[in-house]
Scaffold this motif. Sequence first.
Motif, mmCIF file in Angstrom:
data_model
loop_
_atom_site.group_PDB
_atom_site.id
_atom_site.type_symbol
_atom_site.label_atom_id
_atom_site.label_comp_id
_atom_site.label_asym_id
_atom_site.label_seq_id
_atom_site.Cartn_x
_atom_site.Cartn_y
_atom_site.Cartn_z
ATOM 1 N N THR A 326 12.217 3.706 1.435
ATOM 2 C CA THR A 326 12.853 4.375 0.597
ATOM 3 C C THR A 326 12.487 5.894 0.778
ATOM 4 O O THR A 326 12.806 6.636 -0.065
ATOM 5 C CB THR A 326 11.999 3.850 -0.776
ATOM 6 O OG1 THR A 326 10.642 4.127 -0.643
ATOM 7 C CG2 THR A 326 12.487 2.596 -1.170
ATOM 8 N N GLY A 327 12.039 6.093 1.963
ATOM 9 C CA GLY A 327 11.983 7.553 2.311
ATOM 10 C C GLY A 327 10.559 8.379 1.544
ATOM 11 O O GLY A 327 10.505 9.480 1.603
ATOM 12 N N LEU A 328 9.767 7.383 1.246
ATOM 13 C CA LEU A 328 8.421 7.961 0.561
ATOM 14 C C LEU A 328 7.220 8.166 1.255
ATOM 15 O O LEU A 328 6.410 8.604 0.999
ATOM 16 C CB LEU A 328 8.211 7.298 -0.785
ATOM 17 C CG LEU A 328 9.119 7.240 -1.871
ATOM 18 C CD1 LEU A 328 8.720 6.208 -3.040
ATOM 19 C CD2 LEU A 328 9.141 8.553 -2.635
ATOM 20 N N ILE A 329 7.684 7.722 2.714
ATOM 21 C CA ILE A 329 6.287 7.653 3.596
ATOM 22 C C ILE A 329 6.025 9.112 4.021
ATOM 23 O O ILE A 329 5.003 9.409 4.314
ATOM 24 C CB ILE A 329 6.750 6.922 4.676
ATOM 25 C CG1 ILE A 329 5.551 6.651 5.756
ATOM 26 C CG2 ILE A 329 7.797 7.313 5.633
ATOM 27 C CD1 ILE A 329 4.605 5.579 4.953
ATOM 28 N N GLU A 330 6.982 10.110 4.013
ATOM 29 C CA GLU A 330 6.614 11.574 4.322
ATOM 30 C C GLU A 330 5.757 11.998 3.462
ATOM 31 O O GLU A 330 4.748 12.646 3.949
ATOM 32 C CB GLU A 330 7.758 12.103 4.675
ATOM 33 C CG GLU A 330 8.835 11.693 5.848
ATOM 34 C CD GLU A 330 9.729 12.628 6.193
ATOM 35 O OE1 GLU A 330 10.163 13.688 5.461
ATOM 36 O OE2 GLU A 330 10.463 12.448 7.220
ATOM 37 N N PRO A 331 5.965 12.153 1.871
ATOM 38 C CA PRO A 331 5.172 12.391 1.135
ATOM 39 C C PRO A 331 3.670 11.647 1.036
ATOM 40 O O PRO A 331 2.607 12.444 0.775
ATOM 41 C CB PRO A 331 5.665 12.258 -0.276
ATOM 42 C CG PRO A 331 6.878 11.504 0.016
ATOM 43 C CD PRO A 331 7.215 11.545 1.525
ATOM 44 N N LEU A 332 3.682 10.181 1.420
ATOM 45 C CA LEU A 332 2.426 9.877 1.568
ATOM 46 C C LEU A 332 1.722 10.362 2.820
ATOM 47 O O LEU A 332 0.297 10.427 2.669
ATOM 48 C CB LEU A 332 2.775 8.378 1.890
ATOM 49 C CG LEU A 332 2.918 7.367 0.550
ATOM 50 C CD1 LEU A 332 2.948 6.023 1.178
ATOM 51 C CD2 LEU A 332 2.057 7.475 -0.473
ATOM 52 N N THR A 333 2.185 10.719 3.771
ATOM 53 C CA THR A 333 1.328 11.301 4.805
ATOM 54 C C THR A 333 1.009 12.572 4.243
ATOM 55 O O THR A 333 -0.055 12.892 4.776
ATOM 56 C CB THR A 333 2.552 11.791 6.023
ATOM 57 O OG1 THR A 333 3.031 10.395 6.797
ATOM 58 C CG2 THR A 333 1.712 12.265 7.378
ATOM 59 N N ASP A 334 1.600 13.391 3.837
ATOM 60 C CA ASP A 334 1.189 14.772 3.292
ATOM 61 C C ASP A 334 -0.227 14.312 2.306
ATOM 62 O O ASP A 334 -1.083 15.047 2.134
ATOM 63 C CB ASP A 334 2.215 15.589 2.378
ATOM 64 C CG ASP A 334 3.343 15.981 3.393
ATOM 65 O OD1 ASP A 334 3.329 15.907 4.487
ATOM 66 O OD2 ASP A 334 4.574 16.377 2.743
ATOM 67 N N ILE A 335 -0.128 13.459 1.509
ATOM 68 C CA ILE A 335 -1.274 13.155 0.481
ATOM 69 C C ILE A 335 -2.595 12.675 1.511
ATOM 70 O O ILE A 335 -3.489 13.262 1.188
ATOM 71 C CB ILE A 335 -0.938 11.851 -0.449
ATOM 72 C CG1 ILE A 335 0.110 12.536 -1.235
ATOM 73 C CG2 ILE A 335 -2.099 11.639 -0.927
ATOM 74 C CD1 ILE A 335 0.719 11.291 -2.207
ATOM 75 N N VAL A 336 -2.334 11.766 2.595
ATOM 76 C CA VAL A 336 -3.659 11.636 3.379
ATOM 77 C C VAL A 336 -4.046 12.953 4.094
ATOM 78 O O VAL A 336 -5.333 13.107 3.854
ATOM 79 C CB VAL A 336 -2.917 10.778 4.456
ATOM 80 C CG1 VAL A 336 -4.024 10.489 5.472
ATOM 81 C CG2 VAL A 336 -2.474 9.309 4.041
ATOM 82 N N ILE A 337 -3.113 13.746 4.562
ATOM 83 C CA ILE A 337 -3.541 15.091 4.981
ATOM 84 C C ILE A 337 -4.520 15.875 3.964
ATOM 85 O O ILE A 337 -5.493 16.338 4.189
ATOM 86 C CB ILE A 337 -2.444 15.894 5.525
ATOM 87 C CG1 ILE A 337 -1.832 15.338 6.793
ATOM 88 C CG2 ILE A 337 -2.952 17.247 5.933
ATOM 89 C CD1 ILE A 337 -0.454 15.830 7.181
ATOM 90 N N GLU A 338 -4.086 16.060 2.767
ATOM 91 C CA GLU A 338 -4.446 16.799 1.730
ATOM 92 C C GLU A 338 -5.972 15.947 1.262
ATOM 93 O O GLU A 338 -6.981 16.627 0.890
ATOM 94 C CB GLU A 338 -3.567 16.463 0.469
ATOM 95 C CG GLU A 338 -3.946 17.063 -0.991
ATOM 96 C CD GLU A 338 -2.916 16.827 -2.018
ATOM 97 O OE1 GLU A 338 -3.599 16.038 -3.298
ATOM 98 O OE2 GLU A 338 -1.926 17.248 -1.822
#
Length: 521
Positions: A326-338
């Motif tokens: 669904t294209g939500l994996i990129e913001p999840l990557t950002d959350i992990v970094i955060e």
Amino acid sequence: MSRRTIIAIASILAVLAAVLPLAGIAVYARHSASEYEKRHLEEYAGWTLKRTERSLNFARGAIRQLEREGLSGCSPAQIARMRQLTLETRSVEEIGYFIDGRLACTGWGKVRQPAAAGTPDLRFEDGYGLHLRMRTKLSGGLTMNALSHGSYNALMHPDSMIDVLTDTAMTLGIASLDGRVIAVSGPVAPGLLKRVASGGAAASASGREGRLMYASVANDHLRAFAISDYSLAEKRADGALWYLVPLGLATSALLVGLVLLASRQRLSPQNELAIAVRKREFVTRYQPIIELATGLCVGAEALIRWERPDGASISPEMFIPLAEDTGLIEPLTDIVIERVVADLAHWLGENDGIHIAINISSADMQSGRFLAVLAKALAEAGVSPSQIWLEATERGFMNAAAARATIERARQAGHIVAIDDFGTGYSSLSLLETLPLDTLKIDKSFVDAIGTQAATSVVIPHIIEMGHGLNFKIVAEGVETEAQETYLREAGVEFVQGWRYSKALTAQEFRVFHERTNRPG
């Protein structure tokens, strides 16, 4: 025939012509909604059955491991091993050892007042028995189930056996084929519970009793069931009616919109995940990475977990594929970094020899857009890029040109780049030779095969040899036994991670683990 009679008959026919099609539509809509809800309940009953079998298999695995190791007599080593397996096995609350039919010790020590083993309420074909609704001091007086075999039993909380996330309000349960209830998630009237649980040997059954609908599915020895209120089917039928009735007026269109809004109050999984991303309902856990040559903890892999506001924890196996689709994996990557920066930035600055590995999705590997996010976060926190390793599965390298560009940018920034879960995807030797990678991570499935007769057991030495030939550092995932560790050390594998060393830890727990593991002497 008089005028009045003709008008009366015409009126009746007009009413019938208007009412009968609508009545037919209403009957069809309710029938379809009921059939949909039955299939819906059957689906969740099937998932409940799989969950129970998985929980029982976890407990079986713990007991089999103890039986293979052959420890006995309630020795300190045996008690310590039972305690370790209790902590490592998700579905097991406690493991007990019986001598001459009486409980002699558990993972917490010897028992002062031995209790009799008792007779299992249910026996499986593989020789294991299941004791139902046991009250034991070890569980604080709670009702527990116990899986037994030979001299061991494993206590299991009934709720953990049917812990399935539902998308509507329903009651889930599991029972033996002869109707003995093993676990149920909520109150059910005794009469209905008996009928639903006693489905006999039929593969599936469904029905309705009053305002309740139910469905069940069975395998060779267990029956799972799901029960919901009929109002759910009624809501679906009401929504379907508006789809079937022709819409001609603006007011009708408005009513359909209101019905759709009311019938869709429960969010779809995609919308729920999108809300969770927006609200940052995710935490990170850290799986320690050990250097085999020294036994020191040199880093950890950051693992994402979804912690819902209601306290439920959602497995990555459920939401990561949905996020990718669904294209939500990129913001999840950002959350992990955060999260990694928030959890460990200060500590990493004080321990420059430690690294944290972050998993990168195939979409991010193709675009490389996460590198700017990562660089900004690390610069603001004062963390060296060399302390952040990047891991991508083989799927991320399918577009070799795009992946190569991302890898080169990452390495220029100072990151170590690893291929994760190697051997389970699409890569080939020729592909690996062309990518400027630093590290190869051996998938757990290959580590599990070490010392077995599995077909994959012959693959791991070739993977290690290939990795060394390409000058890769090698990390083995999922190490659980001493034999696996010995094999990997002798094969020259540099790093390992897995339950043999630690489960996934919170940031604070990881810092304590690192300090304890790396303490001199």
